[in-house]
Design a protein around this motif. Structure first.
Motif, PDB file in Angstrom:
ATOM      1  N   MET A 122      42.053  11.661  46.300  1.00 18.88           N
ATOM      2  CA  MET A 122      41.943  12.793  47.238  1.00 18.88           C
ATOM      3  C   MET A 122      42.118  14.116  46.511  1.00 18.88           C
ATOM      4  N   LEU A 123      43.163  14.165  45.635  1.00 11.57           N
ATOM      5  CA  LEU A 123      43.428  15.404  44.896  1.00 11.57           C
ATOM      6  C   LEU A 123      42.303  15.716  43.933  1.00 11.57           C
ATOM      7  N   THR A 124      41.708  14.616  43.372  1.00  5.14           N
ATOM      8  CA  THR A 124      40.581  14.842  42.462  1.00  5.14           C
ATOM      9  C   THR A 124      39.404  15.439  43.199  1.00  5.14           C
ATOM     10  N   ARG A 125      39.117  14.922  44.410  1.00  5.76           N
ATOM     11  CA  ARG A 125      38.024  15.482  45.202  1.00  5.76           C
ATOM     12  C   ARG A 125      38.302  16.930  45.580  1.00  5.76           C
ATOM     13  N   LEU A 126      39.568  17.217  45.904  1.00  4.45           N
ATOM     14  CA  LEU A 126      39.912  18.574  46.341  1.00  4.45           C
ATOM     15  C   LEU A 126      39.773  19.576  45.214  1.00  4.45           C
ATOM     16  N   SER A 127      40.164  19.147  43.989  1.00  3.45           N
ATOM     17  CA  SER A 127      40.185  20.099  42.883  1.00  3.45           C
ATOM     18  C   SER A 127      38.874  20.155  42.134  1.00  3.45           C
ATOM     19  N   ALA A 128      37.867  19.434  42.567  1.00  5.17           N
ATOM     20  CA  ALA A 128      36.580  19.455  41.885  1.00  5.17           C
ATOM     21  C   ALA A 128      35.724  20.565  42.420  1.00  5.17           C
ATOM     22  N   TRP A 129      34.833  21.037  41.593  1.00  5.32           N
ATOM     23  CA  TRP A 129      33.858  22.027  42.029  1.00  5.32           C
ATOM     24  C   TRP A 129      32.468  21.433  41.869  1.00  5.32           C
ATOM     25  N   ARG A 130      31.518  22.026  42.536  1.00  2.00           N
ATOM     26  CA  ARG A 130      30.155  21.510  42.483  1.00  2.00           C
ATOM     27  C   ARG A 130      29.227  22.581  41.924  1.00  2.00           C
ATOM     28  N   CYS A 131      28.298  22.122  41.108  1.00  2.00           N
ATOM     29  CA  CYS A 131      27.293  23.030  40.572  1.00  2.00           C
ATOM     30  C   CYS A 131      26.261  23.326  41.654  1.00  2.00           C
ATOM     31  N   ARG A 132      25.370  24.246  41.346  1.00  5.30           N
ATOM     32  CA  ARG A 132      24.353  24.632  42.322  1.00  5.30           C
ATOM     33  C   ARG A 132      23.413  23.468  42.652  1.00  5.30           C
TER      34      ARG A 132
ATOM     35  N   ALA B 192      47.749  17.000  50.679  1.00  2.49           N
ATOM     36  CA  ALA B 192      47.990  17.143  52.118  1.00  2.49           C
ATOM     37  C   ALA B 192      47.104  18.233  52.713  1.00  2.49           C
ATOM     38  N   VAL B 193      46.899  19.305  51.954  1.00  5.95           N
ATOM     39  CA  VAL B 193      46.017  20.372  52.436  1.00  5.95           C
ATOM     40  C   VAL B 193      44.588  19.850  52.594  1.00  5.95           C
ATOM     41  N   GLY B 194      44.116  19.079  51.604  1.00 10.83           N
ATOM     42  CA  GLY B 194      42.771  18.521  51.701  1.00 10.83           C
ATOM     43  C   GLY B 194      42.627  17.566  52.872  1.00 10.83           C
ATOM     44  N   GLN B 195      43.636  16.712  53.076  1.00  7.18           N
ATOM     45  CA  GLN B 195      43.581  15.799  54.214  1.00  7.18           C
ATOM     46  C   GLN B 195      43.577  16.562  55.534  1.00  7.18           C
TER      47      GLN B 195
ATOM     48  N   GLU C  49      40.095  17.997  56.052  1.00  3.84           N
ATOM     49  CA  GLU C  49      39.154  16.963  56.470  1.00  3.84           C
ATOM     50  C   GLU C  49      39.387  16.562  57.921  1.00  3.84           C
ATOM     51  N   ALA C  50      40.687  16.452  58.306  1.00  4.86           N
ATOM     52  CA  ALA C  50      40.985  16.101  59.697  1.00  4.86           C
ATOM     53  C   ALA C  50      40.496  17.176  60.654  1.00  4.86           C
ATOM     54  N   MET C  51      40.696  18.452  60.282  1.00  3.03           N
ATOM     55  CA  MET C  51      40.203  19.542  61.130  1.00  3.03           C
ATOM     56  C   MET C  51      38.682  19.509  61.215  1.00  3.03           C
TER      57      MET C  51
ATOM     58  N   ARG D  96      40.035  16.839  64.654  1.00  2.83           N
ATOM     59  CA  ARG D  96      41.443  16.618  64.995  1.00  2.83           C
ATOM     60  C   ARG D  96      42.186  17.943  64.844  1.00  2.83           C
ATOM     61  N   PHE D  97      42.104  18.759  65.888  1.00  2.00           N
ATOM     62  CA  PHE D  97      42.658  20.103  65.830  1.00  2.00           C
ATOM     63  C   PHE D  97      44.170  20.139  65.999  1.00  2.00           C
ATOM     64  N   ASP D  98      44.809  18.981  66.229  1.00  5.08           N
ATOM     65  CA  ASP D  98      46.261  18.936  66.316  1.00  5.08           C
ATOM     66  C   ASP D  98      46.913  18.721  64.953  1.00  5.08           C
ATOM     67  N   THR D  99      46.110  18.696  63.885  1.00  4.73           N
ATOM     68  CA  THR D  99      46.649  18.498  62.542  1.00  4.73           C
ATOM     69  C   THR D  99      47.450  19.713  62.105  1.00  4.73           C
ATOM     70  N   ARG D 100      48.637  19.461  61.536  1.00  2.00           N
ATOM     71  CA  ARG D 100      49.493  20.532  61.019  1.00  2.00           C
ATOM     72  C   ARG D 100      50.015  20.137  59.644  1.00  2.00           C
ATOM     73  N   LEU D 101      50.222  21.135  58.788  1.00  2.00           N
ATOM     74  CA  LEU D 101      50.751  20.898  57.450  1.00  2.00           C
ATOM     75  C   LEU D 101      52.269  21.033  57.454  1.00  2.00           C
ATOM     76  N   PRO D 102      52.966  20.252  56.596  1.00  2.80           N
ATOM     77  CA  PRO D 102      54.429  20.419  56.499  1.00  2.80           C
ATOM     78  C   PRO D 102      54.786  21.700  55.771  1.00  2.80           C
TER      79      PRO D 102
END
Length: 464
Positions: free
Chosen positions: A1-11, A194-197, A200-202, A206-212
């Motif tokens: 999950m963290l790897t997907r979050l911290s990756a960037w994509r080329c054009r 947790a931010v990435g999850q 994705e939930a939002m 799932r608009f009731d998602t909250r971060l700690p």
């Protein structure tokens, strides 16, 4: 999950390096730049040290030879040669210098190679970097020539061995440092999972998602901003759902109201309109048959006029019931024809109208309210004022629509009831105006005359 979050994509959509790798490469680049700078400083200092070391050894050897020369020059040539060669063989190799003895073009002696780290040499490129420029020295003793040839190869080899040792330990320390930094970076960026999850939930609804609440201040601000955005988004979704429900309910009510309006319009047309038409026909028949009986003709003509007004009113009501939300346009489009008809029916009272040219468009309901106020006002003029002149004006003042009616009659009478200074008709007018958030003002002048002013907020909505 963290790897997907911290990756960037080329054009073109390809996945790029992760945040860990990019930070690692950045640190590696910084360490490389620092290492190159330290290597350059070390090379310069080591080269200078080797130069001083070899020069010092050469000076010592040259001084020793000078001392020995003073003894050797006193000997005969044969004894001198034997003595010099014997001393050279006993001494062997002088530190960091090679000793050669020549007589003319003949080399009589060369010192043996150094036994220190014998058989080993530093790489040629390394020797080229660290070997300083060294000048040989020569000394003449009779017919013999003694040459001192400075040799920095052993000092360079020592520097190479020191470099290998330092590079080995430094590489291991650098590798350990990189692993420690990577571990620290993974630990520091772990909340981003947790931010990435949460994102994705939002995104999945799932608009009731909250971060700690995170410990680092930067991530704590990110958590508060995310939770605030989620709260506002949830509120917006709830508002949209409520508005959609209210819109559906309003549409349902509007459909029912439209059906009831059509039913009422049908009843008015079938019952009331036909009854009024019948009364008017009877009154017309009376007028035709009572040409010589004024006592019957005058009331019959009044009945015809009244039923005509009633028919016009029923026609307007039917029009409003069929098109309740239509815009009339400028209000004078309705008031002007009514005032003209009223003036023709009551020529004994001079009716003057003053309508501003920039009046805003109003709806049927507000236009009907204005018309009812004018009708009631003119009815009061006929019944109570004994006026000979009436002025009706309609203007826009400070974002308000102002309707004024002024006559030159007797003014307020003591027998009026209802609101102070008004009759029951004025009370109904006041209620009608207040429904639109406006106000009604009446003024009775001591010198005679009565004035009514109705003030409506522009774009007002009916409050009942």
């Amino acid at each position: 999950m963290l790897t997907r979050l911290s990756a960037w994509r080329c054009r073109d959509g390809r996945r790029g390096l992760s945040l860990h790798w990019r930070v690692g490469l950045l640190l590696a680049g910084l360490c490389s730049v620092l290492g190159i700078a330290l290597a350059a400083a070390w090379q310069h200092g080591t080269r200078h040290s080797i130069s001083e070391e070899v020069e010092a050894a050469t000076r010592v050897a040259a001084q020793w030879l000078l001392v020995m020369r003073d003894e050797w020059v006193t000997l005969s040539p044969d004894a001198r040669e034997v003595r010099v060669l014997t001393a050279a063989r006993q001494i062997g190799r002088i530190r960091a210098n090679a000793l050669e003895i020549h007589r003319g073009d003949t080399r009589l002696y060369v010192s043996p190679p150094s036994s220190y780290k014998q058989g080993r040499q530093a790489p040629a490129w390394f020797s080229a970097l660290l070997t300083p420029p060294l000048s040989p020295r020569s000394m003449v003793v009779g017919d013999l020539e003694l040459r001192l040839l400075p040799d920095a190869s052993r000092a360079v080899l020592d520097a190479w061995d020191d470099l290998l040792l330092v590079a080995g330990w430094g590489g291991m320390l650098l590798l350990a440092l990189l692993f420690a930094l990577r571990w620290a970076l993974m630990r520091a960026l772990q909340p981003l999972a947790a931010v990435g999850q949460g994102l994705e939930a939002m995104g999945n609804g799932r608009f009731d998602t909250r971060l700690p609440a995170f410990a680092p201040p930067e991530l704590a601000r990110l958590s508060r901003a995310f939770n605030g955005m989620a709260d506002r988004l949830t509120q917006a979704v709830n508002d949209n759902v409520r508005l959609e429900t209210e819109r559906e309910l309003a549409q349902c009510l509007q459909q029912r109201l439209s059906a009831e309006r059509k039913e009422i319009a049908q009843e008015l047309h079938d019952e009331l309109a036909q009854g009024i038409t019948g009364v008017r026909a009877l009154a017309g028949a009376i007028v035709q048959r009572c040409a010589t009986a004024p006592a019957l003709r005058v009331p019959a003509e009044a009945i015809i006029a009244s039923t005509g007004d009633m028919q016009e009113g029923v026609r307007r009501i039917l029009h409003r019931l069929h098109t309740p939300d239509a815009l009339l346009g400028a209000p004078q489009a309705l008031l002007q024809p009514f005032c003209q008809t009223w003036s023709e029916r009551h020529p004994e009272i001079a009716l003057h109208t003053q309508f501003a040219g920039d009046l805003p468009a109003v709806g049927e309901d507000l236009a009907a309210c204005l018309l009812r106020v004018v009708q009631e006002g003119l009815t009061n003029v006929l019944r109570h004022s004994r006026a000979s002149e009436v002025v009706i004006s309609l203007d826009v003042q400070a974002a308000h629509l102002v309707l004024s009616m002024t006559d030159n009659g007797t003014g307020r009478t003591p027998s009026a009831v209802g609101f102070p200074g008004s009759g029951l008709g004025l009370a109904g007018m006041r209620e009608r105006v207040c429904r639109w958030g406006g106000r009604l003002e009446t003024v009775s002048r001591p010198a005679g005359g009565f004035s009514i002013q109705a003030v409506f907020p522009i774009f007002a909505k009916e409050t009942v």
